[in-house]
Write a protein that holds these residues in place. Structure first.
Motif, PDB file in Angstrom:
ATOM      1  N   VAL B 167       1.227  -1.200 -14.201  1.00  0.00           N
ATOM      2  CA  VAL B 167       0.814  -0.510 -12.923  1.00  0.00           C
ATOM      3  C   VAL B 167      -0.365  -1.137 -12.461  1.00  0.00           C
ATOM      4  N   ILE B 168      -0.206  -1.611 -11.202  1.00  0.00           N
ATOM      5  CA  ILE B 168      -1.337  -2.492 -10.600  1.00  0.00           C
ATOM      6  C   ILE B 168      -2.372  -1.750  -9.762  1.00  0.00           C
ATOM      7  N   ASP B 169      -3.540  -1.786  -9.882  1.00  0.00           N
ATOM      8  CA  ASP B 169      -4.512  -1.037  -9.123  1.00  0.00           C
ATOM      9  C   ASP B 169      -4.935  -2.305  -8.133  1.00  0.00           C
ATOM     10  N   PHE B 170      -4.314  -1.865  -6.963  1.00  0.00           N
ATOM     11  CA  PHE B 170      -4.526  -2.987  -5.780  1.00  0.00           C
ATOM     12  C   PHE B 170      -5.964  -2.827  -5.122  1.00  0.00           C
ATOM     13  N   GLY B 171      -6.644  -1.797  -5.682  1.00  0.00           N
ATOM     14  CA  GLY B 171      -8.311  -1.877  -5.317  1.00  0.00           C
ATOM     15  C   GLY B 171      -8.954  -2.744  -5.994  1.00  0.00           C
ATOM     16  N   ARG B 172      -8.426  -3.106  -7.090  1.00  0.00           N
ATOM     17  CA  ARG B 172      -9.034  -4.240  -7.833  1.00  0.00           C
ATOM     18  C   ARG B 172      -8.659  -5.448  -7.991  1.00  0.00           C
ATOM     19  N   CYS B 173      -7.070  -5.555  -7.795  1.00  0.00           N
ATOM     20  CA  CYS B 173      -6.407  -6.852  -7.751  1.00  0.00           C
ATOM     21  C   CYS B 173      -6.886  -7.855  -6.766  1.00  0.00           C
ATOM     22  N   GLU B 178      -2.881 -14.727 -12.033  1.00  0.00           N
ATOM     23  CA  GLU B 178      -2.894 -14.853 -13.682  1.00  0.00           C
ATOM     24  C   GLU B 178      -1.763 -14.163 -14.258  1.00  0.00           C
ATOM     25  N   CYS B 179      -1.501 -12.923 -13.955  1.00  0.00           N
ATOM     26  CA  CYS B 179      -0.488 -12.235 -14.768  1.00  0.00           C
ATOM     27  C   CYS B 179       0.919 -12.827 -14.417  1.00  0.00           C
ATOM     28  N   LEU B 180       1.044 -13.292 -13.028  1.00  0.00           N
ATOM     29  CA  LEU B 180       2.372 -13.740 -12.797  1.00  0.00           C
ATOM     30  C   LEU B 180       2.493 -15.108 -13.774  1.00  0.00           C
ATOM     31  N   ASN B 181       1.608 -15.909 -13.800  1.00  0.00           N
ATOM     32  CA  ASN B 181       1.578 -17.270 -14.821  1.00  0.00           C
ATOM     33  C   ASN B 181       1.696 -16.872 -16.385  1.00  0.00           C
ATOM     34  N   PHE B 182       1.223 -15.726 -16.517  1.00  0.00           N
ATOM     35  CA  PHE B 182       0.962 -15.347 -17.901  1.00  0.00           C
ATOM     36  C   PHE B 182       2.161 -14.791 -18.678  1.00  0.00           C
ATOM     37  N   GLY B 186       9.164 -12.327 -16.930  1.00  0.00           N
ATOM     38  CA  GLY B 186       9.500 -12.172 -15.567  1.00  0.00           C
ATOM     39  C   GLY B 186       9.257 -11.002 -14.887  1.00  0.00           C
ATOM     40  N   VAL B 187       8.375 -10.149 -15.242  1.00  0.00           N
ATOM     41  CA  VAL B 187       8.004  -8.894 -14.723  1.00  0.00           C
ATOM     42  C   VAL B 187       7.515  -9.009 -13.314  1.00  0.00           C
ATOM     43  N   PHE B 188       6.556  -9.977 -13.204  1.00  0.00           N
ATOM     44  CA  PHE B 188       5.840 -10.039 -12.033  1.00  0.00           C
ATOM     45  C   PHE B 188       6.566 -10.965 -11.004  1.00  0.00           C
ATOM     46  N   GLY B 189       6.329 -11.007  -9.681  1.00  0.00           N
ATOM     47  CA  GLY B 189       6.850 -11.690  -8.718  1.00  0.00           C
ATOM     48  C   GLY B 189       6.009 -11.691  -7.530  1.00  0.00           C
ATOM     49  N   LEU B 190       6.584 -12.276  -6.367  1.00  0.00           N
ATOM     50  CA  LEU B 190       5.564 -12.293  -5.132  1.00  0.00           C
ATOM     51  C   LEU B 190       6.470 -11.620  -4.004  1.00  0.00           C
ATOM     52  N   ASP B 191       5.524 -10.880  -3.153  1.00  0.00           N
ATOM     53  CA  ASP B 191       6.519 -10.305  -1.962  1.00  0.00           C
ATOM     54  C   ASP B 191       6.383 -11.170  -0.976  1.00  0.00           C
ATOM     55  N   GLU B 192       6.779 -10.796   0.258  1.00  0.00           N
ATOM     56  CA  GLU B 192       7.016 -11.812   1.247  1.00  0.00           C
ATOM     57  C   GLU B 192       5.744 -12.242   1.741  1.00  0.00           C
ATOM     58  N   ALA B 197       3.573  -8.770  -7.196  1.00  0.00           N
ATOM     59  CA  ALA B 197       4.326  -7.783  -6.978  1.00  0.00           C
ATOM     60  C   ALA B 197       5.009  -7.328  -8.414  1.00  0.00           C
ATOM     61  N   ILE B 198       5.523  -6.071  -8.634  1.00  0.00           N
ATOM     62  CA  ILE B 198       6.120  -5.945  -9.907  1.00  0.00           C
ATOM     63  C   ILE B 198       7.592  -5.884  -9.496  1.00  0.00           C
ATOM     64  N   ASP B 199       8.173  -6.932  -9.924  1.00  0.00           N
ATOM     65  CA  ASP B 199       9.534  -7.354  -9.508  1.00  0.00           C
ATOM     66  C   ASP B 199      10.671  -6.712 -10.573  1.00  0.00           C
ATOM     67  N   GLU B 200      10.379  -6.837 -11.703  1.00  0.00           N
ATOM     68  CA  GLU B 200      11.274  -6.241 -12.712  1.00  0.00           C
ATOM     69  C   GLU B 200      10.673  -5.491 -13.937  1.00  0.00           C
ATOM     70  N   PRO B 201      10.023  -4.120 -13.412  1.00  0.00           N
ATOM     71  CA  PRO B 201       9.368  -3.438 -14.395  1.00  0.00           C
ATOM     72  C   PRO B 201       9.950  -3.235 -15.643  1.00  0.00           C
TER      73      PRO B 201
END
Lengths: 155, 302
Positions: B167-173, B178-182, B186-192, B197-201
């Protein structure tokens, strides 16, 4: 310069230049003008990750003993206290590495040096001996790291 | 008039008798207050995107009081993940130093309303929660009690198997990615707009909190993790997430390390023998966890 030794941390190669000495606490030591210039070995840097903070608790001129805490370092994967591998007198601290610790990642065996010490250096290891030290300590380090990570691992 | 406030009681995952007792006491204590719509639902973190409970949460336009077995910060960002947004309201379970501002990724519209998230682990008795709810009602609805008749509590009862996802805290993100690369799964992805974004939780590896550890901003939470710093407790230090290599960098003789390790193993074995019941039952599962973690760390190229 002869080819560096390559120690495999799992599947990841770490390079150990053979033009210098090493310490069991994973610092390299290069004799420069009768003193030792010290930095972190590729093994240490790989464990720490991208470095972001370097703090010293010592100043040039201080006389210190082997094993004495000298500062701390923080990377993206881990933090650590730093300890002196030698007895001697602190000569210099590299201001460039303090200002921008990422220099240690990008240039760890050259401009990313940490500090210099004037001392006997008789406990330093040859690259081959340090390599042998890594062969023994890496499996133990792996187990210790996994245990630390495991202690805070999910239910 | 401010209208009714939605009160959500998110049930515990474990359903322990103590937890069920508190949940029941709160439902009973709220009785038939006319100022609220009370909805009881499964554990907030376990709700699937297409569940009826999430559908209902998204349909609510009013302020909300969310009572859940989660840190307020975790509950707030779990709701955000389901596009249920508003300001995070202050309650007795929310530490003073935590911001109550609406914090969201840029480009996200945050409705002008408040979400009060109360951690049901903060107190074993219903009293403090009922007092808190009464205070919120008094400060928003005021004395103008809605004319509508009191309704009975609604229970959204649907199967909600336990989930495990970041769960991402967007107040801190800081969107450093780094998470996407790490992440290897394949949980993380990018939005438009190239935001994380969490693509595949549900591709997340059960029990693996590694991305939370590598996040430089401490923005990734696993609300069900036992370490408060990972589960979303803002008081817990982020430093606790990082490994400490001081023992390795102290130049300790490997033989000393091995001896220390042996001694620890011996002590653990001794204490396991003294407590044969639970210790033995837990051994296989923690060994499995550790094996899995070993694989992950190897893959992570530590």
């Amino acid at each position: 310069m002869s080819k560096p030794l390559v120690f495999m941390m799992g599947r990841s190669p770490t390079f150990l230049p053979t033009d210098r000495m090493y310490a069991t606490n994973h610092m390299w030591a290069l004799p420069v003008d009768g003193r030792f210039r010290l930095g972190l070995s590729a093994y240490a840097v790989k464990l720490l990750g991208d470095l972001s903070d370097l703090d010293w608790s010592i100043e040039p001129g201080a006389t210190i003993g082997k094993g004495q805490p000298i500062g701390s370092i923080e990377g993206s994967k881990a933090t650590s206290e730093l300890y002196s591998p030698l007895d001697g007198r602190v000569e210099q601290i590299n201001p460039a590495a303090v200002d921008d610790p990422s220099l240690i990642n990008s240039n760890l065996y050259d401009t990313g040096w940490l500090w210099t010490i004037d001392g006997p250096g008789d406990s330093l290891l040859s690259p081959e001996t340090y390599y042998a030290h890594l062969e023994v300590s890496w499996p133990l380090a792996e187990r210790m790291l996994k245990k630390q990570a495991g202690d805070s691992h999910g239910r | 008039m401010a209208g009714k406030i939605a009160v959500i009681l998110s049930k515990s995952r474990e359903g322990l008798p103590e937890q069920a007792r508190l949940e029941k006491a709160i439902v009973a204590g709220l009785g038939r207050r006319r100022e609220i719509d009370l909805v009881v639902m499964p554990h907030l973190y376990d709700l699937a995107a297409e569940s009826r409970a999430v559908e209902w949460l998204k349909s609510v336009g009013s302020d909300m009081i969310v009572l859940a077995w989660l840190y307020p910060r975790s509950a707030y960002w779990v709701l955000d993940a389901h596009q249920v947004r508003g300001r995070l309201g202050r309650t007795f379970t929310l530490p003073d130093d935590e911001p109550d501002e609406a914090a969201a990724r840029s480009g996200t519209v945050v409705p002008d309303r408040t979400l009060w998230c109360c951690d049901l682990r903060a107190h074993t008795e219903a009293g403090p929660y009922l007092d808190q709810i009464a205070a919120i009602i008094a400060s928003t609805v005021g004395s103008e009690a809605p004319a509508a008749r009191a309704g009975s509590p609604v229970e959204i009862d649907e199967p909600s198997p336990p989930r495990w996802y970041p769960v991402i805290d967007f107040g801190r993100c800081t969107n450093c990615l780094e998470c996407l690369n790490f992440c290897l799964f394949g949980v993380f992805g990018l939005d438009e707009s190239e935001g994380i974004a969490i693509d595949e939780p549900d591709a997340c590896r059960d029990g693996c909190p590694a991305c939370s550890r590598i996040c430089p901003a401490g923005a990734i939470m696993f609300p069900q993790h036992h370490d408060p710093a990972i589960a979303g407790d803002p008081k817990a230090s982020k430093e606790g997430l990082k490994l400490d290599l001081s023992q390795l960098f102290g130049g300790v003789d490997p033989a000393e390390l091995a001896a220390a390790e042996r001694d620890r193993a011996w002590t653990q074995k001794q204490s396991a023998q003294r407590q044969p019941g639970p210790a033995h039952r837990e051994t296989p599962s923690s060994a499995d966890d550790l094996d899995r973690l070993v694989d992950e760390l190897d893959d992570a190229d530590l």
